[in-house]
Design a protein around this motif. Sequence first.
Motif, PDB file in Angstrom:
ATOM      1  N   GLY A   1     -23.410  26.693  -8.273  1.00  9.13           N
ATOM      2  CA  GLY A   1     -24.832  26.338  -8.289  1.00  9.13           C
ATOM      3  C   GLY A   1     -25.348  26.067  -6.885  1.00  9.13           C
ATOM      4  O   GLY A   1     -26.562  26.092  -6.651  1.00  9.13           O
TER       5      GLY A   1
ATOM      6  N   LEU B   1      -9.734  21.588  -4.552  1.00 14.28           N
ATOM      7  CA  LEU B   1      -9.908  22.396  -5.769  1.00 14.28           C
ATOM      8  C   LEU B   1      -9.576  21.594  -7.033  1.00 14.28           C
ATOM      9  O   LEU B   1      -8.591  20.880  -7.103  1.00 14.28           O
ATOM     10  CB  LEU B   1      -8.987  23.623  -5.684  1.00 14.28           C
ATOM     11  N   VAL B   2     -10.461  21.773  -8.033  1.00 14.14           N
ATOM     12  CA  VAL B   2     -10.224  21.166  -9.354  1.00 14.14           C
ATOM     13  C   VAL B   2      -9.961  22.314 -10.325  1.00 14.14           C
ATOM     14  O   VAL B   2     -10.632  23.341 -10.269  1.00 14.14           O
ATOM     15  CB  VAL B   2     -11.472  20.382  -9.822  1.00 14.14           C
TER      16      VAL B   2
ATOM     17  N   GLN C   1      -6.973  24.436 -13.181  1.00 17.89           N
ATOM     18  CA  GLN C   1      -5.561  24.731 -13.439  1.00 17.89           C
ATOM     19  C   GLN C   1      -4.831  25.276 -12.212  1.00 17.89           C
ATOM     20  O   GLN C   1      -3.652  25.015 -12.032  1.00 17.89           O
ATOM     21  CB  GLN C   1      -5.409  25.688 -14.621  1.00 17.89           C
ATOM     22  N   SER C   2      -5.545  26.009 -11.345  1.00 19.59           N
ATOM     23  CA  SER C   2      -4.864  26.577 -10.180  1.00 19.59           C
ATOM     24  C   SER C   2      -4.430  25.511  -9.185  1.00 19.59           C
ATOM     25  O   SER C   2      -3.598  25.767  -8.317  1.00 19.59           O
ATOM     26  CB  SER C   2      -5.775  27.563  -9.449  1.00 19.59           C
ATOM     27  N   SER C   3      -5.011  24.320  -9.288  1.00 26.28           N
ATOM     28  CA  SER C   3      -4.638  23.252  -8.353  1.00 26.28           C
ATOM     29  C   SER C   3      -3.311  22.622  -8.767  1.00 26.28           C
ATOM     30  O   SER C   3      -2.700  21.900  -8.001  1.00 26.28           O
ATOM     31  CB  SER C   3      -5.711  22.164  -8.317  1.00 26.28           C
TER      32      SER C   3
ATOM     33  N   GLY D   1     -18.109  25.402 -16.155  1.00 26.34           N
ATOM     34  CA  GLY D   1     -17.104  24.778 -17.023  1.00 26.34           C
ATOM     35  C   GLY D   1     -16.216  25.791 -17.712  1.00 26.34           C
ATOM     36  O   GLY D   1     -15.978  25.715 -18.924  1.00 26.34           O
TER      37      GLY D   1
ATOM     38  N   ASN E   1     -26.521  20.474 -14.552  1.00 29.58           N
ATOM     39  CA  ASN E   1     -26.599  21.934 -14.584  1.00 29.58           C
ATOM     40  C   ASN E   1     -27.984  22.327 -15.089  1.00 29.58           C
ATOM     41  O   ASN E   1     -28.540  21.651 -15.963  1.00 29.58           O
ATOM     42  CB  ASN E   1     -25.512  22.478 -15.536  1.00 29.58           C
TER      43      ASN E   1
ATOM     44  N   ASP F   1     -28.517  24.940 -16.762  1.00 27.46           N
ATOM     45  CA  ASP F   1     -28.310  25.623 -18.043  1.00 27.46           C
ATOM     46  C   ASP F   1     -27.698  24.642 -19.047  1.00 27.46           C
ATOM     47  O   ASP F   1     -26.519  24.297 -18.953  1.00 27.46           O
ATOM     48  CB  ASP F   1     -27.375  26.830 -17.811  1.00 27.46           C
TER      49      ASP F   1
ATOM     50  N   ALA G   1     -24.306  25.516 -20.799  1.00 25.53           N
ATOM     51  CA  ALA G   1     -23.041  25.710 -20.061  1.00 25.53           C
ATOM     52  C   ALA G   1     -21.926  24.891 -20.735  1.00 25.53           C
ATOM     53  O   ALA G   1     -22.180  23.778 -21.195  1.00 25.53           O
ATOM     54  CB  ALA G   1     -23.214  25.273 -18.605  1.00 25.53           C
TER      55      ALA G   1
ATOM     56  N   TYR H   1     -30.889  20.801  -6.822  1.00 23.23           N
ATOM     57  CA  TYR H   1     -31.575  20.582  -5.543  1.00 23.23           C
ATOM     58  C   TYR H   1     -32.685  19.533  -5.664  1.00 23.23           C
ATOM     59  O   TYR H   1     -33.128  18.980  -4.674  1.00 23.23           O
ATOM     60  CB  TYR H   1     -32.141  21.904  -5.010  1.00 23.23           C
TER      61      TYR H   1
END
Length: 335
Positions: free
Chosen positions: A216, A254-255, A257-259, A275, A293, A295, A298, A313
Amino acid sequence: MENIIWTWLELNNGELSESSMEILGEARKLGNTLKGQIHAFLLGEYADEAAAKAAIYGADVIYIATDSIFRTYCPEACLAAFAQQVSRPPRIVMISGTRNGASLAPRIAARFQWGYLANVVKVAPQEDGGLKINTETFQAKVNNTYTFSARQTVVLVLQPGSIGVGKADKKRTGEVRPLEPLADMTNHIEITGFIKADPRSVSLNDAERVVAGGNGFCNQEDLKILQGFADALGAAVGSSKPIADKGWVTYNRLVGQSSGRRLAPNLFVSVGISGATHFIEGMKESPLIISINKDKGAPLMKEADLAVVGDLYEILPEITRQIKAMRGEAEDHGK
Ligand SMILES: Cc1cc2nc3c(=O)[nH]c(=O)nc-3n(C[C@H](O)[C@H](O)[C@H](O)COP(=O)(O)OP(=O)(O)OC[C@H]3O[C@@H](n4cnc5c(N)ncnc54)[C@H](O)[C@@H]3O)c2cc1C
């Protein structure tokens, strides 16, 4: 060799630490597969009080020592405590890679001449009695597989927060065995004081509040708005993967699973993040989630305890201004 799994547990203000409950749960699962026993070392002033909790999270035997030297972390004293039981050597030693755990684990391996592996994500017993162990490094980009024979003892360090705390079995009990008092020892580590962690540099694992930004945000410069909001809240900044991939923040922010970690700060605020499941996996245990967000459909807006629909913003500068006003701080436009 018996299928004994040792764990070393840590106390926070007399309470069993979260990482200790987590490692016990993982040791328990492995112990069930191997039909083995979990022998936990609980070394600290309030060890006897925490022993029952260690049992409900999976320990079969809890060795306790309340010697005054354990008031603060003392690796030599821990090794002396382990040495009391080494005549019945474990098959596996599982340690959570906390600051002290990561310091102790290689010392155990060196002292007793056992194998050692850090960054462990999976331990799979093999038909021949050996172990296949997977590790992950470099933000999960490098995966290695190691094998250990049934005759080798290995010390394994698991990333804290990567598995999550398992369910306690309140009916479980363990056998508490006090260790012999230690002979006079000197702790070469002296704690002279504690410095309050700076949310800007603290590891996301240790942060009490996290605000994370995502796609965003239109450009890197705009992340200053996020940082200003985080500073006002006393929170650490995290990000979704696209933001880290663009190089706008370093990967240790980073947040997801890859973290390789599951965050559960007291407050998690996501800003401009849709999300995806990959993201939610890394923060869904947070007790209070706020999502901002534009949207409202989401996925993270549905997961959140409080969903704020609108343009980040407009919203972020306004909330930052209000938090600062509440604190009586001067306006500095979030910089
Ligand atoms: C194997 C694999 C592993 C992955 N691991 C991870 C991981 O660990 N962590 C991770 O994050 N992702 C991971 N991903 C990527 C993941 O699937 C998503 O693509 C990613 O999380 C999306 O990031 P995002 O929500 O920031 O971006 P988007 O999905 O693009 O969402 C941006 C959101 O911002 C909102 N928005 C836009 N402008 C504004 C505004 N002005 N004000 C308010 N809201 C606004 C939009 O409505 C949208 O919901 C992985 C993917 C794969 C395939």
